[in-house]
Motif scaffolding. Structure first.
Motif, PDB file in Angstrom:
ATOM      1  N   ALA A  84      57.653 -63.213 -55.610  1.00 40.75           N
ATOM      2  CA  ALA A  84      57.785 -62.124 -56.592  1.00 40.75           C
ATOM      3  C   ALA A  84      58.898 -61.160 -56.192  1.00 40.75           C
ATOM      4  O   ALA A  84      59.673 -60.706 -57.040  1.00 40.75           O
ATOM      5  N   MET A  85      59.013 -60.878 -54.915  1.00 39.04           N
ATOM      6  CA  MET A  85      60.089 -59.990 -54.460  1.00 39.04           C
ATOM      7  C   MET A  85      61.438 -60.689 -54.555  1.00 39.04           C
ATOM      8  O   MET A  85      62.420 -60.087 -54.980  1.00 39.04           O
ATOM      9  N   ALA A  86      61.502 -61.959 -54.197  1.00 42.93           N
ATOM     10  CA  ALA A  86      62.768 -62.692 -54.237  1.00 42.93           C
ATOM     11  C   ALA A  86      63.273 -62.880 -55.663  1.00 42.93           C
ATOM     12  O   ALA A  86      64.485 -62.876 -55.901  1.00 42.93           O
ATOM     13  N   SER A  87      62.350 -63.009 -56.611  1.00 41.52           N
ATOM     14  CA  SER A  87      62.751 -63.218 -58.000  1.00 41.52           C
ATOM     15  C   SER A  87      63.015 -61.908 -58.741  1.00 41.52           C
ATOM     16  O   SER A  87      63.424 -61.930 -59.896  1.00 41.52           O
ATOM     17  N   GLY A  88      62.736 -60.784 -58.087  1.00 41.37           N
ATOM     18  CA  GLY A  88      62.967 -59.493 -58.719  1.00 41.37           C
ATOM     19  C   GLY A  88      61.805 -58.990 -59.554  1.00 41.37           C
ATOM     20  O   GLY A  88      61.898 -57.938 -60.179  1.00 41.37           O
ATOM     21  N   ALA A  89      60.701 -59.723 -59.568  1.00 41.12           N
ATOM     22  CA  ALA A  89      59.538 -59.306 -60.346  1.00 41.12           C
ATOM     23  C   ALA A  89      58.821 -58.118 -59.711  1.00 41.12           C
ATOM     24  O   ALA A  89      58.126 -57.375 -60.385  1.00 41.12           O
ATOM     25  N   GLU A  90      58.958 -57.974 -58.391  1.00 39.68           N
ATOM     26  CA  GLU A  90      58.363 -56.861 -57.661  1.00 39.68           C
ATOM     27  C   GLU A  90      59.419 -56.270 -56.751  1.00 39.68           C
ATOM     28  O   GLU A  90      60.327 -56.975 -56.297  1.00 39.68           O
ATOM     29  N   PRO A  91      59.308 -54.977 -56.474  1.00 34.84           N
ATOM     30  CA  PRO A  91      60.317 -54.344 -55.622  1.00 34.84           C
ATOM     31  C   PRO A  91      60.207 -54.796 -54.162  1.00 34.84           C
ATOM     32  O   PRO A  91      59.134 -55.151 -53.692  1.00 34.84           O
ATOM     33  N   VAL A  92      61.334 -54.785 -53.489  1.00 31.71           N
ATOM     34  CA  VAL A  92      61.396 -55.106 -52.061  1.00 31.71           C
ATOM     35  C   VAL A  92      61.529 -53.791 -51.306  1.00 31.71           C
ATOM     36  O   VAL A  92      62.336 -52.946 -51.665  1.00 31.71           O
ATOM     37  N   SER A  93      60.720 -53.653 -50.281  1.00 33.03           N
ATOM     38  CA  SER A  93      60.843 -52.478 -49.420  1.00 33.03           C
ATOM     39  C   SER A  93      60.509 -52.884 -47.992  1.00 33.03           C
ATOM     40  O   SER A  93      59.848 -53.908 -47.764  1.00 33.03           O
ATOM     41  N   LEU A  94      60.951 -52.080 -47.061  1.00 33.83           N
ATOM     42  CA  LEU A  94      60.674 -52.362 -45.655  1.00 33.83           C
ATOM     43  C   LEU A  94      59.169 -52.391 -45.398  1.00 33.83           C
ATOM     44  O   LEU A  94      58.666 -53.260 -44.685  1.00 33.83           O
ATOM     45  N   VAL A  95      58.444 -51.472 -45.998  1.00 35.63           N
ATOM     46  CA  VAL A  95      56.993 -51.414 -45.796  1.00 35.63           C
ATOM     47  C   VAL A  95      56.329 -52.695 -46.300  1.00 35.63           C
ATOM     48  O   VAL A  95      55.485 -53.269 -45.609  1.00 35.63           O
ATOM     49  N   ARG A  96      56.715 -53.157 -47.478  1.00 35.05           N
ATOM     50  CA  ARG A  96      56.138 -54.394 -48.020  1.00 35.05           C
ATOM     51  C   ARG A  96      56.428 -55.587 -47.107  1.00 35.05           C
ATOM     52  O   ARG A  96      55.550 -56.402 -46.833  1.00 35.05           O
ATOM     53  N   VAL A  97      57.660 -55.688 -46.652  1.00 37.66           N
ATOM     54  CA  VAL A  97      58.040 -56.803 -45.778  1.00 37.66           C
ATOM     55  C   VAL A  97      57.259 -56.736 -44.469  1.00 37.66           C
ATOM     56  O   VAL A  97      56.763 -57.758 -43.982  1.00 37.66           O
ATOM     57  N   LEU A  98      57.105 -55.551 -43.902  1.00 32.18           N
ATOM     58  CA  LEU A  98      56.350 -55.407 -42.653  1.00 32.18           C
ATOM     59  C   LEU A  98      54.876 -55.749 -42.847  1.00 32.18           C
ATOM     60  O   LEU A  98      54.256 -56.379 -41.977  1.00 32.18           O
ATOM     61  N   LEU A  99      54.308 -55.345 -43.971  1.00 32.98           N
ATOM     62  CA  LEU A  99      52.913 -55.681 -44.237  1.00 32.98           C
ATOM     63  C   LEU A  99      52.718 -57.185 -44.413  1.00 32.98           C
ATOM     64  O   LEU A  99      51.736 -57.757 -43.914  1.00 32.98           O
ATOM     65  N   LEU A 100      53.640 -57.835 -45.097  1.00 28.63           N
ATOM     66  CA  LEU A 100      53.563 -59.291 -45.219  1.00 28.63           C
ATOM     67  C   LEU A 100      53.748 -59.971 -43.865  1.00 28.63           C
ATOM     68  O   LEU A 100      53.078 -60.971 -43.575  1.00 28.63           O
ATOM     69  N   ALA A 101      54.622 -59.424 -43.036  1.00 27.87           N
ATOM     70  CA  ALA A 101      54.792 -59.957 -41.676  1.00 27.87           C
ATOM     71  C   ALA A 101      53.500 -59.807 -40.884  1.00 27.87           C
ATOM     72  O   ALA A 101      53.159 -60.678 -40.063  1.00 27.87           O
ATOM     73  N   GLY A 102      52.767 -58.732 -41.130  1.00 29.39           N
ATOM     74  CA  GLY A 102      51.475 -58.548 -40.477  1.00 29.39           C
ATOM     75  C   GLY A 102      50.484 -59.624 -40.872  1.00 29.39           C
ATOM     76  O   GLY A 102      49.719 -60.126 -40.036  1.00 29.39           O
ATOM     77  N   ILE A 103      50.491 -60.011 -42.141  1.00 27.99           N
ATOM     78  CA  ILE A 103      49.612 -61.102 -42.593  1.00 27.99           C
ATOM     79  C   ILE A 103      50.003 -62.396 -41.899  1.00 27.99           C
ATOM     80  O   ILE A 103      49.142 -63.148 -41.426  1.00 27.99           O
ATOM     81  N   VAL A 104      51.301 -62.658 -41.811  1.00 28.97           N
ATOM     82  CA  VAL A 104      51.780 -63.865 -41.124  1.00 28.97           C
ATOM     83  C   VAL A 104      51.326 -63.848 -39.664  1.00 28.97           C
ATOM     84  O   VAL A 104      50.852 -64.867 -39.144  1.00 28.97           O
ATOM     85  N   ALA A 105      51.445 -62.711 -39.011  1.00 23.55           N
ATOM     86  CA  ALA A 105      51.014 -62.607 -37.608  1.00 23.55           C
ATOM     87  C   ALA A 105      49.516 -62.884 -37.481  1.00 23.55           C
ATOM     88  O   ALA A 105      49.086 -63.564 -36.534  1.00 23.55           O
ATOM     89  N   CYS A 106      48.725 -62.403 -38.417  1.00 19.34           N
ATOM     90  CA  CYS A 106      47.284 -62.661 -38.384  1.00 19.34           C
ATOM     91  C   CYS A 106      46.981 -64.137 -38.602  1.00 19.34           C
ATOM     92  O   CYS A 106      46.102 -64.692 -37.932  1.00 19.34           O
TER      93      CYS A 106
END
Length: 104
Positions: free
Chosen positions: A74-96
């Motif tokens: 969704a972020m890559a396609s422009g459907a949702e905004p990209v922000s540092l906080v969003r990317v860090l939170l998704l990275a947290g899910i990946v780490a988990c």
């Protein structure tokens, strides 16, 4: 093999979630077809993986992979905004997800 199938079925979760959105309430036939195939593959892969993996870890990994890929698309396609906080939170899910894999 179970972990490999689980990762693939998690990726298919992102496929069916995006197809569901594109179907506009099941009114567009091709996204509905992709949704049904993706859903069947995703659930089938999860069911197979549960033969050899604990349900709690497997389900959390499956959902985590699907959520990260769906939000990332969704972020890559422009459907949702990209922000540092969003990317860090998704990275947290990946780490988990990685942590669950390493401890199972």
């Amino acid at each position: 093999m179970y972990w490999f199938v689980l990762v693939l079925s998690g990726a298919l979760e992102a496929v069916w979630a995006n197809a569901l959105e594109r179907s506009h309430g099941f009114t567009r036939p091709w996204p509905v077809v992709v949704f049904v195939i993706g859903l069947a593959g995703s659930m089938g892969g999860l069911a197979y993986a549960l033969r050899g993996l604990p349900v709690g870890s497997a389900y959390a990994v499956w959902v985590g992979i699907g959520a990260v890929l769906t939000a990332g698309y969704a972020m890559a396609s422009g459907a949702e905004p990209v922000s540092l906080v969003r990317v860090l939170l998704l990275a947290g899910i990946v780490a988990c997800v990685v942590g669950l894999r390493l401890t199972s």
